[in-house]
Write an enzyme that holds these catalytic residues in place. Structure first.
Site, short mmCIF file in Angstrom:
data_model
loop_
_atom_site.label_atom_id
_atom_site.label_comp_id
_atom_site.label_asym_id
_atom_site.label_seq_id
_atom_site.Cartn_x
_atom_site.Cartn_y
_atom_site.Cartn_z
N LYS A 177 0.83 -1.19 0.00
CA LYS A 177 0.00 0.00 0.00
C LYS A 177 0.87 1.25 0.00
CE LYS A 177 -3.79 -0.57 2.44
NZ LYS A 177 -4.33 -0.82 3.80
N ARG A 230 -3.16 2.97 8.65
CA ARG A 230 -3.51 1.82 7.80
C ARG A 230 -2.39 0.80 7.74
NH1 ARG A 230 -4.88 4.41 2.08
NH2 ARG A 230 -6.25 2.59 1.93
N GLY A 232 -8.36 -7.58 4.35
CA GLY A 232 -9.20 -7.84 5.52
C GLY A 232 -8.52 -8.55 6.68
N MET A 289 -5.72 -7.53 8.42
CA MET A 289 -5.19 -6.67 9.48
C MET A 289 -6.08 -5.45 9.66
SD MET A 289 -1.16 -7.11 8.91
CE MET A 289 -1.30 -6.60 7.24
N ARG A 328 -3.76 -1.20 -6.32
CA ARG A 328 -2.91 -2.39 -6.29
C ARG A 328 -3.32 -3.29 -7.43
NH1 ARG A 328 -5.83 -4.47 -0.96
NH2 ARG A 328 -7.80 -5.10 -1.88
N HIS A 382 -4.87 -40.57 4.48
CA HIS A 382 -5.09 -41.47 3.35
C HIS A 382 -6.14 -40.88 2.40
CE1 HIS A 382 -7.10 -44.86 1.29
NE2 HIS A 382 -5.85 -45.26 1.11
N SER A 397 14.35 -41.54 -8.56
CA SER A 397 13.15 -40.74 -8.46
C SER A 397 12.97 -40.44 -6.97
CB SER A 397 11.97 -41.52 -9.00
OG SER A 397 10.79 -40.78 -8.80
N CYS A 429 8.69 -37.84 -7.48
CA CYS A 429 7.35 -38.40 -7.65
C CYS A 429 6.51 -38.30 -6.39
CB CYS A 429 7.43 -39.84 -8.14
SG CYS A 429 8.20 -40.93 -6.94
N TYR A 457 12.76 -34.07 -14.43
CA TYR A 457 11.31 -33.95 -14.48
C TYR A 457 10.70 -33.94 -13.08
CZ TYR A 457 11.04 -38.94 -13.42
OH TYR A 457 11.15 -40.16 -12.80
#
Ligand code: ADP
Ligand code: MG
Ligand code: MG
Length: 873
Positions: free
Chosen positions: A21, A91, A100, A102, A335, A453, A762, A829, A849
Site C-alpha cells: 500500500k 492503515r 481484511g 489486518m 494495487r 489417506h 526418483s 514423484c 522432471y
C-alpha cells in the site's frame, strides 16, 4: 541513525520496506495524482518492534513525531486543533496484500476539543460527531480490543429510544449523546478515560497495527499462502479525506477490469455520503460505478482518466479505492487486483494482445496454484450463493461435489454403478476403500488431516475431499451422521466444496471444467519457456489418459499395489501372502501375472511412446490381508486350511511400525518371486504393445525404499534376469531401465554408490520427509497444528518440501548420483511434485522432471515455466 519513517514523497516502489500500500501511495504521489499526503512507518520498524518484545524505540517515536509535524505543514492543519484539526487514518500494509486480515483506524486525532474544531471548520456538526463516534468505536476495537458489538448495542438502544430505523436518521444531538455513551463504555471497560491526546492515540494505533500482523486470521492467511511471518507490516499514516460530508461526497472501490471474468472495462461500486468501509460492509446497497457518470460527470471523467493511467503504469488490472470530498476526487489506494483463475488467464492473454505486456511477462502473471480452480468440477456460482454451509473442515482435495451419502465403500460403489452421484462418508478411509473412493464424486471424513489417506488418494484421483470434520457424529453401523443438529441417512443429499472445506446439507448444481480458449493459449506460451519435463502419477489407464489430457509427458510413478485390491484379485493376493511354501506362492503369483500384464498394456497404450516408470510392490503386506472374522474364514476355506492356522499367520505378519517395517524392496529380498512376476509382466506388456501397436516403449522399472547398493543390486539382478529372459524368448528387441526411489535418508547419503548400479533416481519425498523428520504423515496432522500455532513450523512439510532439510538431502543425492553416472535420469514423484515452490526447487537443483497427480499437471507446467524464466542459468 536508522531511518524508520518516510514521507510519501520520500518513499519509493520498494514493497519490502514500505509494504504494498505504502509503495503504491508513494508511486502515485510521484505521478502527481490526487493523493491525501502522509507518511510510512516501515516494515523494518515492525520487525524491530517484535524484536524488542513489542515496544517501539524512542528513535521510531521521534521520527513519527517529526513526520507528523511535516504533515501538519503540508496540510495546513494541526493535530488536536480547535480551529482546523488534522485527522489521519492509520492503515496496515504488508508486502503483499492480505485483504481484511489486518486493521485500520480512521478519523484519528479527534478529541473533545478537536471535534468542535471540525464542526466549526466544516459548518457541519452532525458530520463532526458522526466521525468522532466512528473513531471511538474503531480505536476501542482495534487498539484496545473492546468488542465492536458492545458499541453496536449502544447504537441500537439509542435508535430505539429515538424511534428511528437508520443511523442516518440520528441528528447531531443524538450523535453527541452517543459519543458520551461510547466514552462511558470505554471508561467502564478500561478504567481510564478515552485518550484526549492525539499523539498518544497515534502511537497506540501504530503499535496496534503492528500487533495485528500476528492476529490469528493473519497467521492462517500467511500459512495458506506461504508467506513468512518475519516480513512484518508497514503502517501508513495518511490525512483523512471525507466521503461523508453530504451529497457531493462519496466513496467507492473499482477495478479496471472485471475481477471474476477478466472482461475489460471499469467495474466497481460507490456510495454517496459514506466513509471507508461502508461500501464493503453492505449496510447500504452501493451504486454501480457507471452511475457516477450521471451523479458527478466531472469527477467521473477524472476518475476514468486516472484509472486508465494507473493500469498503463502498472501494466496490470488495478483495484482502486477512492473518495470524493465536496466534489473533489482523491485516490486512496491502488494495487494489482486479486482475480479468479478465469479472469487471470483472460487478462494475461488480453494484455498481450493489447501490447501492454510480453508473452513472457504474461506467463509470470498467473499464480500456478490458482489454476487448480479450473481443473475440477465447480459449483454453479449462483446456486452456491443461495446455499448455507452446515459445517466446515479441511479443504483436502479441491473441486465441488454433490450427491447422496453412502457409508461404506461397497455401498458407494454399488450406488455409483446404479448411476447415482455418491458422496462417501467415513470415519476415515483405508486402502480397501479404494474402489468406493474412485466411484464417489466426493469424500467426507470425520478424522484425518491434509495428508491423511483420504486426502492423498482423493487428490491423486482429482476427487473432491473434505476431511477431519470433528463436529460430525457418525454412526457407521446405523449408517447415519449428525451435523449442525440435522441427521443424514443413507441416500440423503449433501454437497462438499473441496476448495473451502464447506459442507452443505443439500444438493447444489455443478458445472464441468473446460480447458480451452485463453487457458489453452496461455499454457502454450508457458510450455515455450519450460525446460523441466512434467510427468504424471498414474496407476490406471484412466488416470494416465487424464494426465496426458492435461499435458503430462510421461508417467513418473505407476504404483502397482492398487491393482491388487480389485475384487477378483485380492483373494489371489492374499493366498500369495499367507503361502507357507515358495511353490504355493509362485502358483498364486502366476495367477496374478496375466492380470498385472493387462494393467500395463492398458497404461502403455494410453501413454503411447511416453516414458513410464513402474514401481514394484511397496506397502507392508498385511495391508492386503483380511481383518474381519468373516473374511478370514472365507480365505481359510478357499485355501483349505483352518481358521486358527490362518489367523496365526496373519497375526505373525503384524508389525509395530509398519511404515518402517517389511515393505518396499525388503519384500523382494524376502520373496524374490514377487519382483520376478512383476518384472515379467512389465516386460511382456511392453513387448506386446510394441508388436501390436508399434510403440517403442522403454519401461523404467523402479525399486522402492532402497538404502544400500547391495540391496539394490540383489533386487535389480532378479528384475534383469526376468526381463532379459522375456526379451530373449520374444525374439524382439526392447530397452528398459532399472532404477530406484530415493526415499530413505541413507540412500541420499550413499547415492554415489547406488548410482553405480541404478540408471535413474526418483525422489519419493513423502517417505523421505517422513523419515528425515522422524514423524509419520498419518499421525503428524495431530500435532503439527501446535507447531504452526507456536511458530515452530510455518507450513506442512508434507505439502511443501522442506528445502532446508529434506531438500538438502535431495541436492546431495543429485550431486553424488551425477558424479558417478553423469547421464542419470532424475525426477521427483512425491506429492510435492505438484507444489509450485517445490517445482521451482527441482528446477534449481537440476532434476529432469517432476511428476504429480493428473489434475496438478498444468500447475506444475506453469510453475516450471516460471522457474525457467526467473532462474535461467
Ligand atoms: P484495507 O487494507 O483492509 O482495505 P485500508 O487501510 O485500505 O484497509 O482502509 C480501510 C478503508 O478506509 C478503505 O475503504 C479506505 O479507502 C478508507 N480510508 C483509509 N484511509 C483513508 C483516508 N485517509 N481518508 C479516507 N478514507 C480512508
Ligand atoms: Mg484497502
Ligand atoms: Mg515410499
Amino acid at each position: 541513525m536508522n531511518k524508520w519513517v518516510y514521507m510519501f514523497k520520500e518513499a519509493d516502489n520498494n514493497k519490502n520496506l514500505f509494504g504494498g500500500k505504502g509503495a503504491n501511495l508513494a508511486e502515485m504521489t510521484k505521478l502527481d495524482l490526487p493523493i491525501p499526503q502522509g507518511f510510512i512507518v516501515t516494515t523494518e520498524a515492525c520487525t524491530e518492534y517484535y524484536k524488542n518484545e513489542k515496544t517501539m524505540s524512542d528513535e521510531v517515536v521521534n521520527q513519527i513525531k517529526s513526520s507528523l509535524a511535516e504533515l501538519e505543514k503540508i496540510s495546513g492543519k494541526k493535530f488536536g486543533d480547535t480551529e482546523n484539526p488534522l485527522l489521519v487514518s492509520v492503515r496496515s500494509g504488508a508486502r503483499v496484500s492480505m485483504p481484511g486480515m489486518m486493521d485500520t483506524v480512521l478519523n484519528l486525532g479527534l478529541t473533545d476539543v478537536a471535534v468542535e474544531g471540525l464542526a466549526k471548520k466544516t459548518g457541519n456538526e452532525r458530520f463532526a460527531y458522526d466521525s468522532y463516534r466512528r473513531f471511538i468505536q474503531m480505536f476501542s476495537d482495534v487498539v484496545m480490543e473492546i468488542p465492536k458489538h458492545s458499541f453496536e448495542k449502544l447504537i441500537d438502544e439509542l435508535k430505539k429510544e429515538k424511534n428511528v430505523e437508520f443511523d442516518t436518521q440520528l441528528d447531531a444531538n443524538d450523535l453527541k449523546e452517543l459519543v458520551k455513551r461510547f466514552k462511558a463504555l470505554y471508561q467502564k471497560e478500561l478504567n481510564s478515560e478515552f485518550p484526549q491526546d492525539p499523539e498518544t492515540q497515534l502511537l497506540e494505533a501504530v503499535k496496534a497495527v503492528f500487533r495485528s500482523w500476528m492476529n490469528p486470521r493473519a497467521i492462517v492467511y500467511r500459512r495458506m499462502n506461504d508467506f513468512p511471518s518475519d516480513w512484518g507490516t508497514a503502517v501508513n499514516v495518511q490525512m483523512m479525506v471525507f466521503g461523508n460530508m453530504g451529497d457531493t461526497s462519496g466513496t467507492g472501490v473499482a477495478f479496471t477490469r472485471n475481477p471474476s471474468t477478466g472482461e475489460a472495462g471499469i467495474y466497481g461500486e460507490y456510495l454517496i455520503n459514506a466513509q471507508g468501509e461502508d461500501v464493503v460492509a453492505g449496510i447500504r446497497t452501493p451504486n454501480p460505478i457507471t452511475q457516477l457518470e450521471q451523479d458527478m460527470p466531472e469527477v467521473f471523467k477524472q476518475f476514468m482518466d486516472i484509472s486508465n493511467q494507473l493500469e498503463k503504469h502498472y501494466r496490470d488490472m488495478q483495484d482502486m479505492e477512492f473518495t470524493v470530498e465536496n466534489g473533489k476526487l482523491y485516490f486512496l489506494q491502488t494495487r494489482n487486483g486479486k482475480r479468479t483463475a478465469d479472469a487471470a488467464l483472460r487478462i494475461a492473454v488480453e494484455l498481450v494482445k493489447e501490447g501492454m505486456i510480453t508473452e513472457k511477462e504474461a506467463v509470470l502473471r498467473v499464480e500456478p496454484k490458482q489454476l487448480d480452480q479450473l481443473l475440477h468440477p465447480m459449483f454453479d456460482p449462483k446456486a452456491l450463493k443461495e446455499a448455507k454451509p452446515i459445517g466446515k473442515a479441511l479443504p483436502a482435495s479441491p473441486g465441488a461435489a454433490t450427491g447422496k451419502v453412502y457409508f461404506t465403500a461397497e455401498d458407494a460403489k454399488n450406488a455409483a454403478d446404479r448411476g447415482e452421484q455418491v458422496i462417501l462418508t467415513r470415519l476415515e478411509t483405508s486402502p480397501e476403500d479404494i474402489e468406493g473412493m474412485a466411484a464417489a464424486r466426493g469424500i467426507l471424513t470425520v478424522r484425518g488431516g491434509m495428508t491423511s489417506h483420504a486426502a492423498v488418494v482423493a487428490r491423486g484421483m482429482g476427487t473432491c475431499c473434505v476431511s477431519g470434520c470433528g463436529e460430525i457424529k457418525i454412526n457407521e453401523e446405523e449408517k447415519t451422521f449428525t451435523l449442525d443438529g440435522k441427521t443424514f441417512k443413507e441416500g440423503d443429499y449433501i454437497s462438499l466444496d473441496g476448495s473451502t472445506g464447506n459442507i452443505y446439507g443439500e444438493q447444489i448444481k455443478t458445472v464441468d471444467p473446460e480447458i480451452t480458449g485463453n487457458f489453452e493459449i496461455f499454457m502454450k506460451w508457458a510450455d515455450g519457456y519450460r525446460t523441466l519435463k512434467v510427468r504424471t502419477n498414474a496407476d490406471t489407464p484412466h488416470d494416465a489418459q487424464n494426465g496426458v489430457h492435461f499435458g503430462a509427458e510421461g508417467i513418473g510413478l505407476c504404483r502397482t499395489e492398487h491393482m491388487f485390491f480389485e475384487e477378483d484379485r485380492i483373494l489371489k493376493m492374499r493366498k500369495m501372502i499367507v503361502a507357507k511354501e515358495e511353490e504355493e506362492r509362485v502358483k498364486a503369483l502366476n495367477d496374478l501375472l496375466p492380470m498385472q500384464k493387462g494393467d500395463f498394456v492398458g497404461i502403455y497404450e494410453a501413454m503411447q511412446e511416453r516414458p513410464v516408470t513402474v514401481r514394484l510392490l511397496d506397502p507392508p503386506l498385511h495391508e492386503f490381508l483380511p481383518h474381519t472374522e468373516e473374511d478370514i474364514k472365507h480365505l481359510a476355506n478357499e485355501m483349505s486350511i483352518s481358521f486358527e492356522e490362518l489367523n496365526s499367520t496373519i497375526e505373525g505378519l503384524h508389525e509395530f511400525n509398519p511404515m518402517m517395517g517389511h515393505r518396499g524392496c525388503r519384500l523382494s529380498v524376502s520373496y524374490p518371486e514377487i519382483a520376478k512376476m512383476q518384472s515379467t509382466a512389465i516386460i511382456q506388456a511392453a513387448l506386446q504393445v510394441k508388436k501390436e501397436k508399434g510403440y517403442n516403449i522403454i519401461p523404467e522399472i523402479m525399486i522402492p525404499l532402497v538404502g544400500d547398493k547391495k540391496e539394490f543390486q540383489y533386487v535389480s539382478n532378479i528384475v534383469k534376469k526376468a526381463a532379459d529372459e522375456e526379451i530373449a524368448k520374444s525374439g524382439q528387441e526392447l530397452k528398459y531401465l532399472v532404477g530406484t526411489m530415493i526415499e530413505v535418508p541413507r540412500a541420499a547419503i550413499v547415492a554415489d554408490k547406488i548410482a553405480e548400479e541404478a540408471e535413474f533416481f526418483s525422489f519419493g519425498t513423502n517417505d523421505l520427509t517422513q523419515m528425515t523428520f522422524g514423524f509419520s504423515r498419518d499421525d503428524a496432522g495431530k500435532f503439527l497444528e501446535d507447531y504452526y500455532e507456536k511458530g515452530i513450523y510455518e507450513s506442512d512439510p508434507f505439502a511443501r518440501l522442506d528445502q532446508e532439510g529434506v531438500g538438502e538431502l535431495v541436492k546431495m543425492a543429485v550431486e553424488k548420483g551425477r558424479a558417478t553416472r553423469p547421464n542419470i535420469k532424475l525426477g521427483i514423484c512425491g506429492e510435492h511434485g505438484g507444489d509450485p515452490s517445490t517445482v521451482e526447487f527441482c528446477y534449481k537443483v537440476g532434476l529432469d522432471y517432476v511428476s504429480c497427480s493428473p489434475f496438478r499437471v498444468p500447475i506444475a507446467r506453469l510453475a516450471a515455466a516460471q522457474a525457467a524464466i526467473l532462474y535461467a542459468k
